[in-house]
Design a protein around this motif. Structure first.
Motif, PDB file in Angstrom:
ATOM      1  N   GLY A  90      38.180  38.410  28.120  1.00  0.00           N
ATOM      2  CA  GLY A  90      39.527  37.565  29.293  1.00  0.00           C
ATOM      3  C   GLY A  90      39.399  36.935  29.698  1.00  0.00           C
ATOM      4  N   MET A  91      40.959  35.995  29.955  1.00  0.00           N
ATOM      5  CA  MET A  91      40.698  34.839  30.404  1.00  0.00           C
ATOM      6  C   MET A  91      41.842  34.539  31.117  1.00  0.00           C
ATOM      7  N   THR A  92      41.861  34.936  32.716  1.00  0.00           N
ATOM      8  CA  THR A  92      42.823  34.408  33.424  1.00  0.00           C
ATOM      9  C   THR A  92      42.888  33.409  34.382  1.00  0.00           C
ATOM     10  N   THR A  93      43.912  33.992  35.638  1.00  0.00           N
ATOM     11  CA  THR A  93      44.415  32.413  36.412  1.00  0.00           C
ATOM     12  C   THR A  93      44.768  33.529  37.797  1.00  0.00           C
ATOM     13  N   ILE A  94      43.836  33.170  38.525  1.00  0.00           N
ATOM     14  CA  ILE A  94      44.095  33.757  39.787  1.00  0.00           C
ATOM     15  C   ILE A  94      44.852  32.802  40.748  1.00  0.00           C
ATOM     16  N   ARG A  95      46.216  33.422  41.683  1.00  0.00           N
ATOM     17  CA  ARG A  95      46.444  32.586  42.307  1.00  0.00           C
ATOM     18  C   ARG A  95      46.633  33.440  43.578  1.00  0.00           C
ATOM     19  N   ALA A  96      46.229  32.330  45.032  1.00  0.00           N
ATOM     20  CA  ALA A  96      46.457  33.627  45.960  1.00  0.00           C
ATOM     21  C   ALA A  96      46.809  32.914  47.114  1.00  0.00           C
ATOM     22  N   ALA A  97      46.094  33.634  48.549  1.00  0.00           N
ATOM     23  CA  ALA A  97      47.084  33.077  50.291  1.00  0.00           C
ATOM     24  C   ALA A  97      45.665  33.548  51.003  1.00  0.00           C
ATOM     25  N   PRO A  98      44.583  32.665  51.394  1.00  0.00           N
ATOM     26  CA  PRO A  98      44.060  33.257  52.678  1.00  0.00           C
ATOM     27  C   PRO A  98      44.721  33.330  53.127  1.00  0.00           C
ATOM     28  N   ALA A  99      43.842  34.302  54.884  1.00  0.00           N
ATOM     29  CA  ALA A  99      44.983  34.558  55.318  1.00  0.00           C
ATOM     30  C   ALA A  99      44.670  32.612  56.650  1.00  0.00           C
ATOM     31  N   GLY A 100      45.912  32.816  56.584  1.00  0.00           N
ATOM     32  CA  GLY A 100      46.188  31.301  57.462  1.00  0.00           C
ATOM     33  C   GLY A 100      45.844  30.481  56.408  1.00  0.00           C
ATOM     34  N   GLY A 101      45.801  30.252  55.235  1.00  0.00           N
ATOM     35  CA  GLY A 101      44.996  29.232  54.263  1.00  0.00           C
ATOM     36  C   GLY A 101      46.005  28.493  53.311  1.00  0.00           C
ATOM     37  N   PRO A 102      45.402  27.532  53.122  1.00  0.00           N
ATOM     38  CA  PRO A 102      46.657  27.035  52.323  1.00  0.00           C
ATOM     39  C   PRO A 102      46.452  27.771  51.126  1.00  0.00           C
ATOM     40  N   PRO A 103      46.998  28.149  49.811  1.00  0.00           N
ATOM     41  CA  PRO A 103      46.922  28.783  48.332  1.00  0.00           C
ATOM     42  C   PRO A 103      46.144  27.819  47.551  1.00  0.00           C
ATOM     43  N   VAL A 104      45.436  28.971  46.698  1.00  0.00           N
ATOM     44  CA  VAL A 104      44.167  28.637  45.731  1.00  0.00           C
ATOM     45  C   VAL A 104      45.090  28.699  44.478  1.00  0.00           C
ATOM     46  N   GLU A 105      44.404  28.630  43.698  1.00  0.00           N
ATOM     47  CA  GLU A 105      43.705  28.244  42.039  1.00  0.00           C
ATOM     48  C   GLU A 105      42.736  28.641  41.463  1.00  0.00           C
ATOM     49  N   TRP A 106      42.283  29.329  40.831  1.00  0.00           N
ATOM     50  CA  TRP A 106      41.004  29.482  39.921  1.00  0.00           C
ATOM     51  C   TRP A 106      40.957  29.991  39.017  1.00  0.00           C
ATOM     52  N   VAL A 107      40.580  29.727  37.818  1.00  0.00           N
ATOM     53  CA  VAL A 107      40.189  30.895  36.423  1.00  0.00           C
ATOM     54  C   VAL A 107      39.087  31.675  36.466  1.00  0.00           C
ATOM     55  N   TRP A 108      39.275  32.679  35.947  1.00  0.00           N
ATOM     56  CA  TRP A 108      38.592  33.634  36.360  1.00  0.00           C
ATOM     57  C   TRP A 108      38.501  33.983  35.093  1.00  0.00           C
ATOM     58  N   CYS A 109      37.405  34.308  34.321  1.00  0.00           N
ATOM     59  CA  CYS A 109      37.060  34.851  33.076  1.00  0.00           C
ATOM     60  C   CYS A 109      36.021  35.683  33.098  1.00  0.00           C
ATOM     61  N   HIS A 110      36.211  36.966  31.986  1.00  0.00           N
ATOM     62  CA  HIS A 110      35.190  38.367  31.906  1.00  0.00           C
ATOM     63  C   HIS A 110      34.972  38.351  30.195  1.00  0.00           C
ATOM     64  N   LEU A 111      33.691  38.774  30.183  1.00  0.00           N
ATOM     65  CA  LEU A 111      33.083  38.976  29.343  1.00  0.00           C
ATOM     66  C   LEU A 111      32.924  40.160  29.161  1.00  0.00           C
ATOM     67  N   VAL A 112      33.513  41.284  28.403  1.00  0.00           N
ATOM     68  CA  VAL A 112      33.451  42.877  28.889  1.00  0.00           C
ATOM     69  C   VAL A 112      33.245  42.986  27.380  1.00  0.00           C
ATOM     70  N   THR A 113      32.028  44.533  28.136  1.00  0.00           N
ATOM     71  CA  THR A 113      31.271  45.489  26.444  1.00  0.00           C
ATOM     72  C   THR A 113      31.849  47.241  27.039  1.00  0.00           C
ATOM     73  N   ILE A 114      32.118  46.935  25.564  1.00  0.00           N
ATOM     74  CA  ILE A 114      33.414  48.672  26.198  1.00  0.00           C
ATOM     75  C   ILE A 114      32.102  48.921  24.774  1.00  0.00           C
ATOM     76  N   ASP A 115      31.617  50.902  25.940  1.00  0.00           N
ATOM     77  CA  ASP A 115      30.675  51.573  24.926  1.00  0.00           C
ATOM     78  C   ASP A 115      31.049  53.012  25.210  1.00  0.00           C
ATOM     79  N   ASP A 116      31.808  53.824  24.268  1.00  0.00           N
ATOM     80  CA  ASP A 116      32.333  55.279  24.199  1.00  0.00           C
ATOM     81  C   ASP A 116      33.315  55.249  25.147  1.00  0.00           C
ATOM     82  N   GLY A 117      34.679  54.114  25.076  1.00  0.00           N
ATOM     83  CA  GLY A 117      35.633  53.687  25.790  1.00  0.00           C
ATOM     84  C   GLY A 117      35.217  53.938  27.222  1.00  0.00           C
ATOM     85  N   LEU A 118      34.073  53.361  27.781  1.00  0.00           N
ATOM     86  CA  LEU A 118      34.345  52.649  29.110  1.00  0.00           C
ATOM     87  C   LEU A 118      33.945  51.478  29.278  1.00  0.00           C
TER      88      LEU A 118
END
Length: 132
Positions: free
Chosen positions: A82-110
Motif C-alpha cells: 500500500g502506497m499512501t500520502t498523509i496530509r496532517a495539521a499538528p496542533a499549532g503547527g504548519p501542515p505537513v505531508e509525507w509518503v507512508w507505504c506499508h508492505l502487508v502480509t495476510i495470513d488466514d484472512g488477517l
C-alpha cells in the motif's frame, strides 16, 4: 485470496481517520507484527495487537489528517504493498505531508505483518519490485 488481501488493506485505509487504528486492529491477527521505518519517531518492531496499537496511538498526534491511497499493489502470496500520502495539521503547527507505504502480509484472512516505509524507493525494494 490476493484480491481479498487488497480489499482488507483498502478497508483500513478508507476508515475514518479517528477510527483507522481500530479498523486495523479488527483485521489484525492477535500476534501481528508491526515493523516501523527506523527513521520514524519510535521506529522499531512491535509485537501483538496491544504493542502495535500503543505505538500507532502515540504516533496519532495530529488534530486532523487525511490519507490518500496512491496505489495498492497485489504482490501475490497474500502480500500487498500500500502506497499512501498523509496530509496532517499538528496542533499549532504548519501542515505537513509525507509518503507512508506499508508492505502487508495476510495470513488466514488477517493481517499478520506490516512493514512501514516513509519513502517509495525503500517500499518498492522491500517488495521486490524494480522501478525506473
Amino acid at each position: 485470496m490476493s484480491e481479498q488481501s487488497v480489499e482488507i488493506l483498502r478497508g483500513v485505509y478508507e476508515a475514518e481517520a479517528d477510527d483507522r487504528i481500530e479498523a486495523l486492529m479488527r483485521v489484525a491477527a492477535d500476534d501481528v507484527v508491526w515493523i516501523s521505518d527506523p527513521r520514524m519517531p519510535g521506529g522499531g518492531t512491535y509485537r501483538g495487537k496491544e504493542d502495535a496499537r500503543g505505538y500507532l496511538t502515540e504516533m496519532a498526534i495530529f488534530d486532523e489528517s487525511t490519507l490518500t491511497i496512491d496505489d495498492l499493489i497485489d504482490l501475490g502470496d497474500d502480500r500487498v504493498l500500500g502506497m499512501t500520502t498523509i496530509r496532517a495539521a499538528p496542533a499549532g503547527g504548519p501542515p505537513v505531508e509525507w509518503v507512508w507505504c506499508h508492505l502487508v502480509t495476510i495470513d488466514d484472512g488477517l493481517i499478520a505483518e506490516v512493514r512501514s516505509f516513509i519513502d517509495t524507493d525503500s517500499a518498492l525494494e522491500a517488495a521486490g519490485l524494480n522501478h525506473a
